[in-house]
Enzyme design. Structure first.
Site, PDB file in Angstrom:
ATOM      1  N   LYS A 193       0.829  -1.215   0.000  1.00 53.50           N
ATOM      2  CA  LYS A 193       0.000   0.000   0.000  1.00 53.50           C
ATOM      3  C   LYS A 193       0.857   1.256   0.000  1.00 53.50           C
ATOM      4  O   LYS A 193       0.437   2.304  -0.516  1.00 53.50           O
ATOM      5  CB  LYS A 193      -0.970  -0.030   1.182  1.00 53.50           C
ATOM      6  CG  LYS A 193      -0.329   0.045   2.568  1.00 53.50           C
ATOM      7  CD  LYS A 193      -0.154   1.464   3.069  1.00 53.50           C
ATOM      8  CE  LYS A 193       0.537   1.511   4.411  1.00 53.50           C
ATOM      9  NZ  LYS A 193       0.758   2.905   4.867  1.00 53.50           N
ATOM     10  N   ASP A 246      -6.041  -0.155   4.384  1.00 55.03           N
ATOM     11  CA  ASP A 246      -4.844   0.681   4.436  1.00 55.03           C
ATOM     12  C   ASP A 246      -4.583   1.373   3.102  1.00 55.03           C
ATOM     13  O   ASP A 246      -4.064   2.490   3.062  1.00 55.03           O
ATOM     14  CB  ASP A 246      -3.644  -0.179   4.836  1.00 55.03           C
ATOM     15  CG  ASP A 246      -2.706   0.548   5.795  1.00 55.03           C
ATOM     16  OD1 ASP A 246      -2.898   1.750   6.028  1.00 55.03           O
ATOM     17  OD2 ASP A 246      -1.780  -0.100   6.317  1.00 55.03           O
ATOM     18  N   SER A 256      -0.456  10.921   4.930  1.00 57.61           N
ATOM     19  CA  SER A 256       0.390   9.766   4.639  1.00 57.61           C
ATOM     20  C   SER A 256       1.724  10.254   4.084  1.00 57.61           C
ATOM     21  O   SER A 256       1.771  10.985   3.099  1.00 57.61           O
ATOM     22  CB  SER A 256      -0.290   8.856   3.609  1.00 57.61           C
ATOM     23  OG  SER A 256       0.652   8.000   3.002  1.00 57.61           O
ATOM     24  N   ARG A 257       2.817   9.843   4.700  1.00 51.59           N
ATOM     25  CA  ARG A 257       4.134  10.268   4.221  1.00 51.59           C
ATOM     26  C   ARG A 257       4.376   9.792   2.793  1.00 51.59           C
ATOM     27  O   ARG A 257       5.014  10.481   1.995  1.00 51.59           O
ATOM     28  CB  ARG A 257       5.226   9.717   5.136  1.00 51.59           C
ATOM     29  CG  ARG A 257       5.227  10.319   6.532  1.00 51.59           C
ATOM     30  CD  ARG A 257       6.366   9.757   7.343  1.00 51.59           C
ATOM     31  NE  ARG A 257       6.370  10.300   8.695  1.00 51.59           N
ATOM     32  CZ  ARG A 257       7.294  10.021   9.599  1.00 51.59           C
ATOM     33  NH1 ARG A 257       8.285   9.216   9.285  1.00 51.59           N
ATOM     34  NH2 ARG A 257       7.230  10.546  10.811  1.00 51.59           N
ATOM     35  N   ASN A 258       3.886   8.607   2.469  1.00 51.81           N
ATOM     36  CA  ASN A 258       4.099   8.075   1.127  1.00 51.81           C
ATOM     37  C   ASN A 258       3.309   8.860   0.091  1.00 51.81           C
ATOM     38  O   ASN A 258       3.811   9.156  -0.990  1.00 51.81           O
ATOM     39  CB  ASN A 258       3.725   6.592   1.103  1.00 51.81           C
ATOM     40  CG  ASN A 258       4.663   5.766   1.953  1.00 51.81           C
ATOM     41  OD1 ASN A 258       5.785   5.487   1.574  1.00 51.81           O
ATOM     42  ND2 ASN A 258       4.202   5.387   3.146  1.00 51.81           N
ATOM     43  N   LEU A 279      10.887  10.102   6.328  1.00 52.86           N
ATOM     44  CA  LEU A 279      10.942   8.753   5.786  1.00 52.86           C
ATOM     45  C   LEU A 279       9.650   8.407   5.062  1.00 52.86           C
ATOM     46  O   LEU A 279       8.559   8.554   5.601  1.00 52.86           O
ATOM     47  CB  LEU A 279      11.164   7.745   6.916  1.00 52.86           C
ATOM     48  CG  LEU A 279      11.112   6.274   6.499  1.00 52.86           C
ATOM     49  CD1 LEU A 279      12.339   5.930   5.661  1.00 52.86           C
ATOM     50  CD2 LEU A 279      11.024   5.374   7.714  1.00 52.86           C
TER      51      LEU A 279
END
Length: 332
Positions: A193, A246, A256-258, A279
């Site tokens: 995800k 998720d 969300s960092r991503n 990160l």
């Protein structure tokens, strides 16, 4: 393994936002909590302010005792390791050197070790032989858990009684934990995800709109399911909290960092600039996920495109053009 809420003292390894949030969740479930942080300044701040620096504005109760000495976790009945996947091995080696082997080790990491292709529970088992392992995953932002907002996740262990006992011990009115035995399915959902969230962020960063995001998430989830099935995951797990749940959360919010990382890529920043010092686990996962897919003959064009963008092998617009130029096929 005894069923029921048998884990009175919980050790949390990792003093970041998610570690602090899980410490709060355990404390609200009535457990004693020892929170280990590598940084002595973080421990001092918690002891002084009763607040975690990475989770500001949320008070930590006295039931949470902070320490920078891993040996202080020796009396804990269970350990939850809330560190990034690429640092999980290092943390487990350090724990194995000073802690007894009796307590089960639960990973809260969502990713695949880039150097080895191992998932979290396999990393733990290799680094700390003989311990019982479990995985905690699902749609959960640290701030939401920390504020006590309703959140539901999955805790999986090969030992069904262990999974149930841990879930019952950590469950509370706002933090609902479902237990499962499909460890690999839960791990795959949590890892893949993150890569899909980067792709969704790229689409929004490019200005493609919500229709494009919805299509990308649906096709990306089809990739996740193919990968999961090739690695023995149960379809029901992939459709559950740690899979579809998720994906929905991570692909929908800059929290969300991503997703935020992908958003920056879509807006023209380089991979190094896009990280902003934060990160994004999916940036490490994408290359090994794509490699593992190729090894199994699993078609994952979206994951492969993300991996190529991060490696600097293609630009975001060229990657999108290549995806849109793929032959028309039946939707499966």
């Amino acid at each position: 393994m005894t069923t029921g809420p048998a884990f009175a003292e919980i050790g949390i390894v990792g003093g970041g936002a998610y570690g602090a949030a899980l410490a709060l969740a355990a404390a609200r479930a009535g457990r004693g909590v020892r929170l280990w942080a590598r940084d002595g300044a973080t421990v001092a701040a918690i002891q002084r302010d009763r607040e975690a620096p990475r989770l500001p504005g949320i008070a930590l109760p006295e039931a949470i005792r902070a320490t920078d000495n891993l040996s202080d976790l020796a009396a804990c009945d269970a350990l939850i390791v809330a560190v990034p996947t690429q640092h999980l091995r290092e943390a487990c080696v350090a724990m194995a050197a000073v802690l007894p082997r009796g307590a089960p080790v639960v990973s809260a990491a969502k990713g695949i070790e880039r150097a080895t292709g191992l998932f979290a529970t396999d990393i733990i088992a290799r680094a700390w032989t003989g311990v019982a392992t479990a995985i905690l995953s699902g749609p959960s932002f640290a701030e939401d858990i920390g504020r006590g907002l309703p959140t539901a996740v999955t805790l999986a262990a090969a030992d069904a009684a262990l999974a149930r006992g841990l879930a019952e011990s950590l469950n509370s009115s706002a933090f609902r934990i479902y237990h499962a035995s499909d460890v690999r399915g839960v791990e795959i959902g949590g890892a893949a995800k993150n890569v899909l969230a980067i792709a969704a962020g790229i689409a929004i960063g490019l200005g493609f709109g919500e229709s494009a995001r919805a299509a990308l998430v649906a096709r990306g989830f089809a990739e996740l399911r193919r990968f999961g099935e090739a690695h023995g995951a149960e379809p029901e797990t992939l459709m559950g909290l740690s899979g579809l749940g998720d994906v929905v959360l991570s692909c929908a919010s800059p929290q969300s960092r991503n997703f935020a990382y992908g958003l920056a890529l879509g807006q023209g920043r380089t991979p190094a600039e896009a990280s902003g010092g934060r990160l994004a686990e999916g940036a490490f996962t994408a290359p090994i996920l794509a490699e593992m897919a190729r090894a199994k003959g699993v078609d994952m064009p979206i994951a492969a495109a993300v991996a190529a963008i991060i490696a600097g092998q293609t630009g975001v617009r060229d990657a999108v053009a290549a995806l849109l130029a793929r032959p028309i096929r039946a939707e499966i």
